[in-house]
Design an enzyme around this catalytic site. Structure first.
Site, PDB file in Angstrom:
ATOM      1  N   LYS A  34       0.838  -1.208   0.000  1.00 25.22           N
ATOM      2  CA  LYS A  34       0.000   0.000   0.000  1.00 25.22           C
ATOM      3  C   LYS A  34       0.872   1.256   0.000  1.00 25.22           C
ATOM      4  CE  LYS A  34      -0.270  -0.474   4.986  1.00 25.22           C
ATOM      5  NZ  LYS A  34      -1.009  -1.070   6.094  1.00 25.22           N
ATOM      6  N   ARG A 132     -10.665   0.406  15.136  1.00 18.69           N
ATOM      7  CA  ARG A 132     -10.719   1.101  13.849  1.00 18.69           C
ATOM      8  C   ARG A 132     -11.770   0.374  13.018  1.00 18.69           C
ATOM      9  NH1 ARG A 132      -4.706   2.026  11.510  1.00 18.69           N
ATOM     10  NH2 ARG A 132      -5.011  -0.206  11.179  1.00 18.69           N
ATOM     11  N   TYR A 255      17.727  29.811   8.695  1.00 16.56           N
ATOM     12  CA  TYR A 255      16.522  30.527   9.136  1.00 16.56           C
ATOM     13  C   TYR A 255      16.395  30.525  10.641  1.00 16.56           C
ATOM     14  CZ  TYR A 255      14.492  30.578   4.419  1.00 16.56           C
ATOM     15  OH  TYR A 255      14.238  30.799   3.100  1.00 16.56           O
ATOM     16  N   MET A 303      13.483  24.477   2.625  1.00 17.82           N
ATOM     17  CA  MET A 303      12.763  23.745   1.585  1.00 17.82           C
ATOM     18  C   MET A 303      13.715  22.959   0.685  1.00 17.82           C
ATOM     19  SD  MET A 303      10.051  25.137  -1.246  1.00 17.82           S
ATOM     20  CE  MET A 303       9.041  25.993  -0.061  1.00 17.82           C
TER      21      MET A 303
HETATM   22  C1  LIG Z   1      -0.208  -1.980   6.780  1.00 19.99           C
HETATM   23  C2  LIG Z   1      -0.745  -3.233   7.328  1.00 19.99           C
HETATM   24  C3  LIG Z   1       0.102  -4.293   7.641  1.00 19.99           C
HETATM   25  C4  LIG Z   1       1.611  -4.177   7.611  1.00 19.99           C
HETATM   26  O1  LIG Z   1       2.046  -3.587   8.816  1.00 19.99           O
HETATM   27  P1  LIG Z   1       3.625  -3.397   9.112  1.00 19.99           P
HETATM   28  O2  LIG Z   1       3.670  -2.862  10.479  1.00 19.99           O
HETATM   29  O3  LIG Z   1       4.112  -2.422   8.091  1.00 19.99           O
HETATM   30  O4  LIG Z   1       4.227  -4.725   8.948  1.00 19.99           O
HETATM   31  C5  LIG Z   1      -0.481  -5.491   8.004  1.00 19.99           C
HETATM   32  N1  LIG Z   1      -1.822  -5.622   8.085  1.00 19.99           N
HETATM   33  C6  LIG Z   1      -2.660  -4.605   7.829  1.00 19.99           C
HETATM   34  C7  LIG Z   1      -4.128  -4.807   7.932  1.00 19.99           C
HETATM   35  C8  LIG Z   1      -2.149  -3.375   7.461  1.00 19.99           C
HETATM   36  O5  LIG Z   1      -2.983  -2.361   7.222  1.00 19.99           O
END
Ligand SMILES: *Cc1c(COP(=O)(O)O)cnc(C)c1O
Length: 359
Positions: A34, A132, A255, A303
């Site tokens: 993702k 969640r 800065y 930046m």
């Molecule tokens: C992102 C995610 C993972 C991976 O988690 P990590 O801590 O990056 O290993 C696993 N399961 C679900 C449902 C996630 O959203």
């Protein structure tokens, strides 16, 4: 041309995937890609992850991108579909969904014949205390048993809120609820391990593990480095020295004039800034690496530029500077900036060049 480059080491990615295989030999691996493979570039990462069993993504667009790149492995949409229209698309493209509320179950049931004809599994999410997504106990048991009766192949899925913590009381509660539901719904496939849980609880690997951060060679634990866990950093983020200055005691840098030299010193200006995704917060002293040696960042991050202490190293114009990578670990940069490696990796801007170090 301005020098700021992200290098992606495909061999390191394969090495880390192999670490998952060693730690969870009997589970199938759902590689979490993702958010553009945690900012590493999904295309280049998929090319190195041919040994994975499946992919996990957060939304339909990310799943379709994987199909468009020509990969046929199973994909799990970890938040499921967000509307009824997405249902038909996921089935057509062989994408598996999570269901975590009743509306999604209803959409799924409306597409029962087509979904099952494709032999897609449905992942049913347990809310065991993270609050969640998911169904709570005992409702989830009815949901799974109903879906099984309707001919679906179910995967009981759960996510830990504190898998990175040594002794959090919620871990026991989450484990116990998961095991209870698994038992009550036997036979059912099961998946509850992210990276931290893969390391900590081999007994919970079950049918599918879902590694994310460990694949990219960063650590899920605050007190263990990637090297402690035998992981190899996949991303190296580098820039170059574009100016050299010599300053006297009492002079300030950058800065806000937040850095004041206590004695005469050499500083170097490096072509990187928050416009590239380098973090600007500095609650703790931050460092960069030159040829495997650390030197401190001084003054505020701008930046396009930072200043570093060059008194000892005496690096010359054009020298490469590692912002994070194999010497200066991204988790340590994150720690110095009050965040986690995940965030720094994901939020790079598209300004740096990207170079893939091919296997
Ligand atoms: C992102 C995610 C993972 C991976 O988690 P990590 O801590 O990056 O290993 C696993 N399961 C679900 C449902 C996630 O959203």
């Amino acid at each position: 041309m301005r020098q700021a480059t992200v290098y992606i080491d495909q061999e390191a990615l394969q090495y880390n995937l192999n670490r998952v295989k060693q730690l969870a030999p009997s589970a199938k691996i759902v590689s979490m890609v993702k958010a553009n493979a945690y900012g590493h570039g999904v295309k280049d990462c998929l090319a190195a992850l041919s040994a994975t069993d499946a992919f996990g993504v957060a939304c339909l667009e990310e799943a379709l991108e994987i199909r468009e790149l020509g990969y046929h492995q199973p994909i799990t949409l970890i938040e499921g579909v967000f509307s009824a229209d997405e249902m038909q698309i996921v089935i057509d493209r062989d994408i598996e969904i999570v269901v975590h509320h009743q509306q999604q179950v209803d959409w799924l049931l409306q597409h029962k014949a087509h979904y099952n004809a494709k032999q897609l599994k449905v992942w049913v999410k347990l809310n065991s205390g993270m609050n969640r997504l998911g169904f709570k106990v005992p409702e989830i048991i009815d949901v799974i048993n109903h879906l099984k009766a309707e001919g679906f192949t179910c995967v009981l899925a759960m996510h830990f809120a504190n898998a990175d913590a040594e002794n959090h009381q919620l871990n026991e509660q989450q484990k116990n609820q998961f095991l209870h539901v698994k038992e009550a719904c036997t036979p059912v496939l099961a998946s509850c391990c992210n990276s931290a849980a893969i390391f900590k609880w081999p007994e919970l690997n079950f049918d599918f593990v879902r590694p994310g951060i460990m694949l990219y060679g960063a650590s899920p634990f605050a007190d263990k480095s990637a090297y402690d866990l035998d992981l190899k950093p996949v991303m190296s983020f580098e820039a170059e020295i574009i100016a050299l200055n010599h300053i006297q005691a009492g002079e300030t840098v950058g800065y806000g004039s937040t850095f004041k030299a206590e004695q005469e010193m050499d500083i170097a200006i490096v072509s990187i800034g928050y416009g590239d995704g380098y973090p600007r917060a500095y609650p703790k002293q931050n460092y960069v690496a030159i040829d495997g040696q650390l030197t401190r960042v001084i003054g505020r991050v701008a930046m396009d530029m930072i200043a570093i202490d060059n008194t000892e190293l005496k690096a010359s114009l054009g020298t490469k500077v590692e912002l994070w990578g194999k010497t200066r670990l991204v988790d340590d940069v994150a720690d110095a900036n009050g965040t986690i490696g995940y965030e720094l990796l994901c939020r790079l801007s598209n300004r740096p060049d990207r170079v893939v170090l091919k296997k």
